[in-house]
Design a protein around this motif. Structure first.
Motif, PDB file in Angstrom:
ATOM      1  N   ASP A  64       0.849  -1.193   0.000  1.00 17.45           N
ATOM      2  CA  ASP A  64       0.000   0.000   0.000  1.00 17.45           C
ATOM      3  C   ASP A  64       0.881   1.238   0.000  1.00 17.45           C
ATOM      4  O   ASP A  64       1.745   1.396   0.861  1.00 17.45           O
ATOM      5  N   PHE A  65       0.643   2.130  -0.954  1.00 15.48           N
ATOM      6  CA  PHE A  65       1.347   3.399  -1.037  1.00 15.48           C
ATOM      7  C   PHE A  65       0.337   4.531  -0.889  1.00 15.48           C
ATOM      8  O   PHE A  65      -0.773   4.437  -1.405  1.00 15.48           O
ATOM      9  N   THR A  66       0.721   5.601  -0.206  1.00 17.56           N
ATOM     10  CA  THR A  66      -0.070   6.828  -0.196  1.00 17.56           C
ATOM     11  C   THR A  66       0.882   8.005  -0.384  1.00 17.56           C
ATOM     12  O   THR A  66       2.050   7.959   0.022  1.00 17.56           O
ATOM     13  N   LEU A  67       0.359   9.037  -1.002  1.00 21.43           N
ATOM     14  CA  LEU A  67       1.119  10.263  -1.195  1.00 21.43           C
ATOM     15  C   LEU A  67       0.160  11.419  -0.949  1.00 21.43           C
ATOM     16  O   LEU A  67      -0.857  11.548  -1.633  1.00 21.43           O
ATOM     17  N   GLU A  68       0.468  12.248   0.047  1.00 18.32           N
ATOM     18  CA  GLU A  68      -0.382  13.378   0.409  1.00 18.32           C
ATOM     19  C   GLU A  68       0.153  14.676  -0.188  1.00 18.32           C
ATOM     20  O   GLU A  68       1.353  14.826  -0.381  1.00 18.32           O
ATOM     21  N   ASN A  69      -0.760  15.602  -0.408  1.00 23.68           N
ATOM     22  CA  ASN A  69      -0.448  16.951  -0.909  1.00 23.68           C
ATOM     23  C   ASN A  69       0.077  16.930  -2.342  1.00 23.68           C
ATOM     24  O   ASN A  69       1.058  17.597  -2.656  1.00 23.68           O
ATOM     25  N   VAL A  70      -0.597  16.181  -3.196  1.00 28.48           N
ATOM     26  CA  VAL A  70      -0.158  16.079  -4.589  1.00 28.48           C
ATOM     27  C   VAL A  70      -0.451  17.348  -5.396  1.00 28.48           C
ATOM     28  O   VAL A  70       0.090  17.518  -6.484  1.00 28.48           O
ATOM     29  N   ASN A  71      -1.282  18.244  -4.851  1.00 22.13           N
ATOM     30  CA  ASN A  71      -1.556  19.537  -5.486  1.00 22.13           C
ATOM     31  C   ASN A  71      -1.130  20.640  -4.518  1.00 22.13           C
ATOM     32  O   ASN A  71      -1.591  20.666  -3.377  1.00 22.13           O
ATOM     33  N   GLN A  72      -0.254  21.515  -4.996  1.00 22.04           N
ATOM     34  CA  GLN A  72       0.209  22.612  -4.146  1.00 22.04           C
ATOM     35  C   GLN A  72       0.273  23.893  -4.967  1.00 22.04           C
ATOM     36  O   GLN A  72       0.513  23.863  -6.171  1.00 22.04           O
TER      37      GLN A  72
ATOM     38  N   VAL B 287      10.849  -4.067  -0.689  1.00 21.26           N
ATOM     39  CA  VAL B 287      11.929  -3.120  -0.420  1.00 21.26           C
ATOM     40  C   VAL B 287      11.791  -1.930  -1.369  1.00 21.26           C
ATOM     41  O   VAL B 287      11.439  -2.101  -2.537  1.00 21.26           O
ATOM     42  N   ILE B 288      12.043  -0.723  -0.842  1.00 17.46           N
ATOM     43  CA  ILE B 288      12.034   0.489  -1.664  1.00 17.46           C
ATOM     44  C   ILE B 288      13.441   0.649  -2.237  1.00 17.46           C
ATOM     45  O   ILE B 288      14.410   0.776  -1.494  1.00 17.46           O
ATOM     46  N   ASN B 289      13.555   0.667  -3.558  1.00 18.90           N
ATOM     47  CA  ASN B 289      14.858   0.842  -4.200  1.00 18.90           C
ATOM     48  C   ASN B 289      15.204   2.311  -4.403  1.00 18.90           C
ATOM     49  O   ASN B 289      16.361   2.710  -4.232  1.00 18.90           O
TER      50      ASN B 289
ATOM     51  N   ARG C  35       9.266  -3.387  -9.563  1.00 23.34           N
ATOM     52  CA  ARG C  35       8.070  -2.713 -10.046  1.00 23.34           C
ATOM     53  C   ARG C  35       8.222  -1.197  -9.858  1.00 23.34           C
ATOM     54  O   ARG C  35       9.103  -0.745  -9.137  1.00 23.34           O
ATOM     55  N   PHE C  36       7.303  -0.452 -10.464  1.00 24.78           N
ATOM     56  CA  PHE C  36       7.308   1.003 -10.352  1.00 24.78           C
ATOM     57  C   PHE C  36       5.904   1.493 -10.040  1.00 24.78           C
ATOM     58  O   PHE C  36       4.939   1.013 -10.627  1.00 24.78           O
ATOM     59  N   TRP C  37       5.809   2.426  -9.095  1.00 22.32           N
ATOM     60  CA  TRP C  37       4.550   3.081  -8.770  1.00 22.32           C
ATOM     61  C   TRP C  37       4.738   4.563  -9.039  1.00 22.32           C
ATOM     62  O   TRP C  37       5.712   5.174  -8.590  1.00 22.32           O
ATOM     63  N   THR C  38       3.811   5.163  -9.793  1.00 20.82           N
ATOM     64  CA  THR C  38       3.940   6.569 -10.156  1.00 20.82           C
ATOM     65  C   THR C  38       2.709   7.346  -9.704  1.00 20.82           C
ATOM     66  O   THR C  38       1.578   6.866  -9.834  1.00 20.82           O
ATOM     67  N   ALA C  39       2.958   8.530  -9.171  1.00 24.24           N
ATOM     68  CA  ALA C  39       1.885   9.435  -8.775  1.00 24.24           C
ATOM     69  C   ALA C  39       2.099  10.775  -9.476  1.00 24.24           C
ATOM     70  O   ALA C  39       3.201  11.327  -9.447  1.00 24.24           O
ATOM     71  N   GLU C  40       1.052  11.257 -10.116  1.00 29.34           N
ATOM     72  CA  GLU C  40       1.123  12.555 -10.796  1.00 29.34           C
ATOM     73  C   GLU C  40       1.002  13.672  -9.765  1.00 29.34           C
ATOM     74  O   GLU C  40       0.179  13.596  -8.847  1.00 29.34           O
ATOM     75  N   LEU C  41       1.813  14.712  -9.919  1.00 29.47           N
ATOM     76  CA  LEU C  41       1.791  15.885  -9.044  1.00 29.47           C
ATOM     77  C   LEU C  41       1.430  17.098  -9.887  1.00 29.47           C
ATOM     78  O   LEU C  41       1.781  17.161 -11.066  1.00 29.47           O
TER      79      LEU C  41
ATOM     80  N   VAL D  54       8.174   5.612  -7.474  1.00 26.38           N
ATOM     81  CA  VAL D  54       8.779   4.734  -6.473  1.00 26.38           C
ATOM     82  C   VAL D  54       9.200   3.459  -7.192  1.00 26.38           C
ATOM     83  O   VAL D  54       8.375   2.772  -7.784  1.00 26.38           O
ATOM     84  N   ASP D  55      10.484   3.185  -7.135  1.00 23.32           N
ATOM     85  CA  ASP D  55      11.058   1.951  -7.683  1.00 23.32           C
ATOM     86  C   ASP D  55      11.144   0.985  -6.503  1.00 23.32           C
ATOM     87  O   ASP D  55      11.811   1.272  -5.511  1.00 23.32           O
ATOM     88  N   PHE D  56      10.425  -0.137  -6.580  1.00 22.20           N
ATOM     89  CA  PHE D  56      10.431  -1.087  -5.467  1.00 22.20           C
ATOM     90  C   PHE D  56      10.473  -2.517  -5.981  1.00 22.20           C
ATOM     91  O   PHE D  56      10.200  -2.790  -7.141  1.00 22.20           O
ATOM     92  N   THR D  57      10.841  -3.402  -5.084  1.00 15.79           N
ATOM     93  CA  THR D  57      10.889  -4.831  -5.382  1.00 15.79           C
ATOM     94  C   THR D  57       9.990  -5.533  -4.374  1.00 15.79           C
ATOM     95  O   THR D  57      10.057  -5.238  -3.181  1.00 15.79           O
ATOM     96  N   SER D  58       9.151  -6.454  -4.855  1.00 19.76           N
ATOM     97  CA  SER D  58       8.259  -7.165  -3.942  1.00 19.76           C
ATOM     98  C   SER D  58       7.997  -8.580  -4.449  1.00 19.76           C
ATOM     99  O   SER D  58       8.100  -8.854  -5.636  1.00 19.76           O
ATOM    100  N   GLY D  59       7.657  -9.426  -3.510  1.00 21.47           N
ATOM    101  CA  GLY D  59       7.336 -10.808  -3.830  1.00 21.47           C
ATOM    102  C   GLY D  59       7.068 -11.614  -2.583  1.00 21.47           C
ATOM    103  O   GLY D  59       7.253 -11.138  -1.465  1.00 21.47           O
ATOM    104  N   VAL D  60       6.652 -12.855  -2.779  1.00 26.45           N
ATOM    105  CA  VAL D  60       6.365 -13.740  -1.648  1.00 26.45           C
ATOM    106  C   VAL D  60       7.630 -13.927  -0.812  1.00 26.45           C
ATOM    107  O   VAL D  60       7.585 -13.911   0.415  1.00 26.45           O
TER     108      VAL D  60
END
Length: 172
Positions: free
Chosen positions: A45-53, A81-83, A160-166, A146-152
């Protein structure tokens, strides 16, 4: 008389240096909206607050946006792990990521293995500071990745990569 003039010139120079230094200090947002980007990707689970400033152009063209980023596994025995965390877009000069005081653990973001305690995943929280410049008023679209690695297990993990628009706005 010469001594008084010398002291006066020193005081005047010191005042000029202080005013000059204050003029180049980057400005923080005058308005941060509570916009949050939240997503679960491969059991993280990822969250990013204040994406509009919003910033004031009168502040001199150098700005600092502060975002709150959190990460937490959905399952305690899962590996994640967060890379890297980066922000890209026009005018971005640098990005700093530091542990938030209320994070479950004080772990630097880069290389952070998301922890669990007593069979429960722990929420890690960081402050992301984006230093950027703008030559004119207007909207500045950026993206946090966010560049991260995950698995069992670590051995079976995938990158993997997670992207949030700002959206940062500079107003006249």
């Amino acid at each position: 008389m010469k001594k008084s003039l010398t002291v006066f010139l020193i005081v005047l120079l010191a005042a000029a240096l202080i005013v000059g230094a204050a003029a180049v200090v980057p400005a923080l947002a005058k308005k941060k909206t509570g916009n949050v980007k939240r997503e679960t990707l491969d059991r993280v689970d990822f969250t990013l607050e204040n994406v509009n400033q919003t910033f004031s152009y009168a502040e001199g063209g150098q700005y600092i946006a502060e975002l709150v980023f959190t990460a937490k596994k959905t399952e305690a025995d899962f590996y994640a792990v967060i890379n890297d965390i980066s922000v890209a877009g026009a005018g971005v000069e640098k990005t700093e990521v530091s542990c938030a005081a209320d994070s479950a653990a004080q772990i630097p973001a880069i290389g952070a293995v998301l922890p669990a305690e007593n069979g429960e995943p722990l929420l890690l929280k960081w402050t992301v500071r984006v230093y950027f410049s703008a030559e004119n008023a207007g909207d500045i679209p950026l993206a946090l990745t966010v560049d991260f690695t995950s698995g069992v297990k670590k051995e079976a993990a995938d990158r993997r990569f997670w992207t949030a628009e700002l959206m940062f706005s500079v107003e006249e």
